[in-house]
Design a protein around this motif. Sequence first.
Motif, PDB file in Angstrom:
ATOM      1  N   GLN A  23       0.798  -1.218   0.000  1.00 16.02           N
ATOM      2  CA  GLN A  23       0.000   0.000   0.000  1.00 16.02           C
ATOM      3  C   GLN A  23       0.838   1.278   0.000  1.00 16.02           C
ATOM      4  O   GLN A  23       0.307   2.361  -0.224  1.00 16.02           O
ATOM      5  N   HIS A 124       1.569  -9.237   5.080  1.00 18.67           N
ATOM      6  CA  HIS A 124       0.395  -8.365   4.955  1.00 18.67           C
ATOM      7  C   HIS A 124      -0.158  -8.539   3.535  1.00 18.67           C
ATOM      8  O   HIS A 124      -0.188  -7.599   2.739  1.00 18.67           O
ATOM      9  N   TRP A 125      -0.465  -9.806   3.202  1.00 17.62           N
ATOM     10  CA  TRP A 125      -1.283 -10.174   2.042  1.00 17.62           C
ATOM     11  C   TRP A 125      -0.586 -10.307   0.685  1.00 17.62           C
ATOM     12  O   TRP A 125      -1.178 -10.826  -0.261  1.00 17.62           O
ATOM     13  N   ASN A 169      -1.159 -10.502   9.068  1.00 13.89           N
ATOM     14  CA  ASN A 169      -2.144  -9.428   9.166  1.00 13.89           C
ATOM     15  C   ASN A 169      -3.505  -9.944   8.727  1.00 13.89           C
ATOM     16  O   ASN A 169      -3.652 -10.417   7.596  1.00 13.89           O
ATOM     17  N   GLU A 170      -4.467  -9.849   9.611  1.00  9.09           N
ATOM     18  CA  GLU A 170      -5.876 -10.133   9.288  1.00  9.09           C
ATOM     19  C   GLU A 170      -6.030 -11.393   8.445  1.00  9.09           C
ATOM     20  O   GLU A 170      -6.553 -11.346   7.317  1.00  9.09           O
ATOM     21  N   ASN A 302      -6.803  -5.266  14.949  1.00  9.14           N
ATOM     22  CA  ASN A 302      -7.124  -4.189  14.020  1.00  9.14           C
ATOM     23  C   ASN A 302      -8.595  -3.891  14.243  1.00  9.14           C
ATOM     24  O   ASN A 302      -9.452  -4.737  13.968  1.00  9.14           O
ATOM     25  N   TYR A 304     -11.829  -1.490  13.539  1.00  7.10           N
ATOM     26  CA  TYR A 304     -12.461  -0.425  12.755  1.00  7.10           C
ATOM     27  C   TYR A 304     -13.923  -0.238  13.109  1.00  7.10           C
ATOM     28  O   TYR A 304     -14.427   0.870  13.113  1.00  7.10           O
ATOM     29  N   TRP A 356     -18.732   2.053   6.900  1.00  7.08           N
ATOM     30  CA  TRP A 356     -18.213   1.347   8.071  1.00  7.08           C
ATOM     31  C   TRP A 356     -18.801   2.031   9.305  1.00  7.08           C
ATOM     32  O   TRP A 356     -18.782   3.270   9.387  1.00  7.08           O
ATOM     33  N   GLU A 382      -4.076  -1.579  14.367  1.00  6.00           N
ATOM     34  CA  GLU A 382      -4.685  -0.646  13.410  1.00  6.00           C
ATOM     35  C   GLU A 382      -5.963  -0.063  14.003  1.00  6.00           C
ATOM     36  O   GLU A 382      -6.732  -0.780  14.651  1.00  6.00           O
ATOM     37  N   TRP A 429      -4.074   3.597  11.714  1.00  8.07           N
ATOM     38  CA  TRP A 429      -3.954   3.349  10.291  1.00  8.07           C
ATOM     39  C   TRP A 429      -4.320   4.648   9.644  1.00  8.07           C
ATOM     40  O   TRP A 429      -5.470   5.059   9.771  1.00  8.07           O
ATOM     41  N   SER A 436      -5.598   2.334  -0.634  1.00  7.48           N
ATOM     42  CA  SER A 436      -6.569   1.446  -0.010  1.00  7.48           C
ATOM     43  C   SER A 436      -6.809   0.307  -1.012  1.00  7.48           C
ATOM     44  O   SER A 436      -7.127   0.570  -2.168  1.00  7.48           O
ATOM     45  N   TRP A 437      -6.634  -0.928  -0.575  1.00 10.03           N
ATOM     46  CA  TRP A 437      -6.585  -2.092  -1.478  1.00 10.03           C
ATOM     47  C   TRP A 437      -7.598  -2.018  -2.623  1.00 10.03           C
ATOM     48  O   TRP A 437      -7.240  -2.163  -3.784  1.00 10.03           O
ATOM     49  N   ASN A 439     -10.119   0.522  -2.734  1.00  9.98           N
ATOM     50  CA  ASN A 439     -10.811   1.814  -2.793  1.00  9.98           C
ATOM     51  C   ASN A 439      -9.972   2.960  -3.348  1.00  9.98           C
ATOM     52  O   ASN A 439     -10.314   4.121  -3.163  1.00  9.98           O
ATOM     53  N   LYS A 443      -9.660   7.315  -0.591  1.00  8.93           N
ATOM     54  CA  LYS A 443     -10.022   6.971   0.795  1.00  8.93           C
ATOM     55  C   LYS A 443      -8.765   7.130   1.633  1.00  8.93           C
ATOM     56  O   LYS A 443      -7.893   6.267   1.659  1.00  8.93           O
ATOM     57  N   TYR A 445      -6.366   7.935   5.024  1.00  8.17           N
ATOM     58  CA  TYR A 445      -6.294   7.596   6.449  1.00  8.17           C
ATOM     59  C   TYR A 445      -5.197   8.347   7.196  1.00  8.17           C
ATOM     60  O   TYR A 445      -5.117   8.266   8.413  1.00  8.17           O
TER      61      TYR A 445
HETATM   62  C1  BGP Z   1      -7.276  -3.368   7.133  1.00 11.33           C
HETATM   63  C2  BGP Z   1      -5.976  -3.701   6.449  1.00 11.33           C
HETATM   64  C3  BGP Z   1      -5.184  -2.526   6.026  1.00 11.33           C
HETATM   65  C4  BGP Z   1      -5.997  -1.337   5.557  1.00 11.33           C
HETATM   66  C5  BGP Z   1      -7.206  -1.073   6.423  1.00 11.33           C
HETATM   67  C6  BGP Z   1      -8.165  -0.076   5.842  1.00 11.33           C
HETATM   68  O1  BGP Z   1      -8.186  -4.372   6.899  1.00 11.33           O
HETATM   69  O2  BGP Z   1      -5.161  -4.477   7.300  1.00 11.33           O
HETATM   70  O3  BGP Z   1      -4.235  -2.965   5.097  1.00 11.33           O
HETATM   71  O4  BGP Z   1      -6.235  -1.345   4.222  1.00 11.33           O
HETATM   72  O5  BGP Z   1      -7.930  -2.245   6.685  1.00 11.33           O
HETATM   73  O6  BGP Z   1      -8.969  -0.711   4.909  1.00 11.33           O
HETATM   74  P1  BGP Z   1      -9.427  -0.062   3.563  1.00 11.33           P
HETATM   75  O7  BGP Z   1      -8.172   0.298   2.879  1.00 11.33           O
HETATM   76  O8  BGP Z   1     -10.203  -1.119   2.868  1.00 11.33           O
HETATM   77  O9  BGP Z   1     -10.260   1.096   3.925  1.00 11.33           O
END
Ligand code: BGP
Length: 483
Positions: A23, A124-125, A169-170, A302, A304, A356, A382, A429, A436-437, A439, A443, A445
């Motif tokens: 990222q 991390h993926w 990660n996740e 993490n 959110y 979210w 995060e 984060w 953002s993967w 988005n 978006k 942060y």
């Molecule tokens: C988590 C991931 C991060 C980051 C974050 C925000 O799930 O570990 O890598 O991307 O979410 O998510 P997004 O970018 O989808 O808003």
Amino acid sequence: MYFKESNGFPETFLWGSASAAYQIEGAASEDGKGVSNWDQFVRIPGKTFKATTGDLAVDHYHRFKEDIALMAEAGLKTYRFSIAWTRIIPDGNGEVNEKGLAFYDAIIDECIKYGIEPMVTVYHWDMPQALQDQYGGWENRQIVKDYVRYATTLFEHFGDRVHYWITMNEQNVFTSLGWLTGMHPPGKVMDQKMFYQVNHHANMAHAYSVLELKKRYPDAHVGASFAYTPGYAWDCKPINAMAKADYDDLQNYFWMDVYAYGRYPKAAIRYLESNGIHIQMEAEDQKIMKQAAALIDFMGVNYYQTAAIEYNPIDGVGMSTEVNTTGKKGTAKEEGIPGLYKKPSNPYLEKTDWDWTIDPMGIRMCCRDITSRYDLPIVISENGLGAFDKLEEDNVIHDPYRIAFLEAHLKELKKAIDDGCDVWAYCTWSFTDLLSWLNGYQKRYGFVYVDREEDDTTAKLNRYKKDSFYWYQNVIKTNGKDL
Ligand code: BGP
């Protein structure tokens, strides 16, 4: 619970921020880096917002000194970042790339120069695409050996300077999105058997690497970062309370119990078996999972959002294969597992533009639940708000919404500490804006605005401090006393 006086954050508290290699780094094919599954996946039309990629990202690869200097200016005590497997072992299981090691040496040394504790995420993926091509990546048990060799390479090379490690990660997110909703690589939809098998491989990769780390560095701190979405029963109907119990066993404890106890929740396994899903294990697996669980030092969280949980009839909604990636509020769809639970929109909570839920108290719920169930220290790896930011004249960015979001969460985190939760760290984060993967770049942060939009060719990549930068700087300076 209510306390007349707060003890506040401990003096040793690690105030930080987090990022992930794909990222932030860019330099997608420089210095011997191999191709990752993400490098390839984002090229499939329709997968990411405006077809964004991490080819350039925010060019941290070339600007890490500037970025880490800004972290030092903000007063960060820790910086959590991930290592790209494809820089270290470009094809996943062949030669080690010295230039890749050198890049992360430089990042780690730069952090240490400023007294910033490096916190490293092993995975991390971004998996080497070569492993996908050789044997199907996570679907094949061979990945466990290759992952552990990669992780061990990191432990041996960086372990003298890195004291905090996050193996995965996740795991719950990359497996669910990779094999159930198809939104992450390899893009499979509702392949339930494979989803649980892949997840088991990831558990074993985690477990064996914890053992390898502790053999070499018994005092290193290690955990995994779980994307924890606490659930609230929709109402006091017993069937909804049971739906929440099902949700917890299948969506939360299914991962955290493995990390902390080395076993899957019983009811979840019974449910899967009655649906014809039998996780293939090797003879030693359960023993190794338990050994690793006894060695982990913290639960990474993490956090959110929370979810409201309601019973979902057998002909009810399934998993959604679409999410709101545009930032148009109200476009997310309800989803669930037929016969178990669904997640209706919670009318008591505000939402972000990407739908979210915003629920500061949820962070305290996470900490309380982990403390009661596992009695483990917690690293908030995060937490943050994705929002549209506007670069104004004189390069200022006013982001009061981000300050309000983070402040509200930190107040709740402080209460969790007063409740007796042993919280070691809080990483927002993110520090700079980044990709953002799904988005795109809109978006945002970060505390630091990065001057780019979706199109790589117009990216200026200048860094500008947002109002929230100065706010966080003061929070750190006062160790959260003014919150
Ligand atoms: C988590 C991931 C991060 C980051 C974050 C925000 O799930 O570990 O890598 O991307 O979410 O998510 P997004 O970018 O989808 O808003």
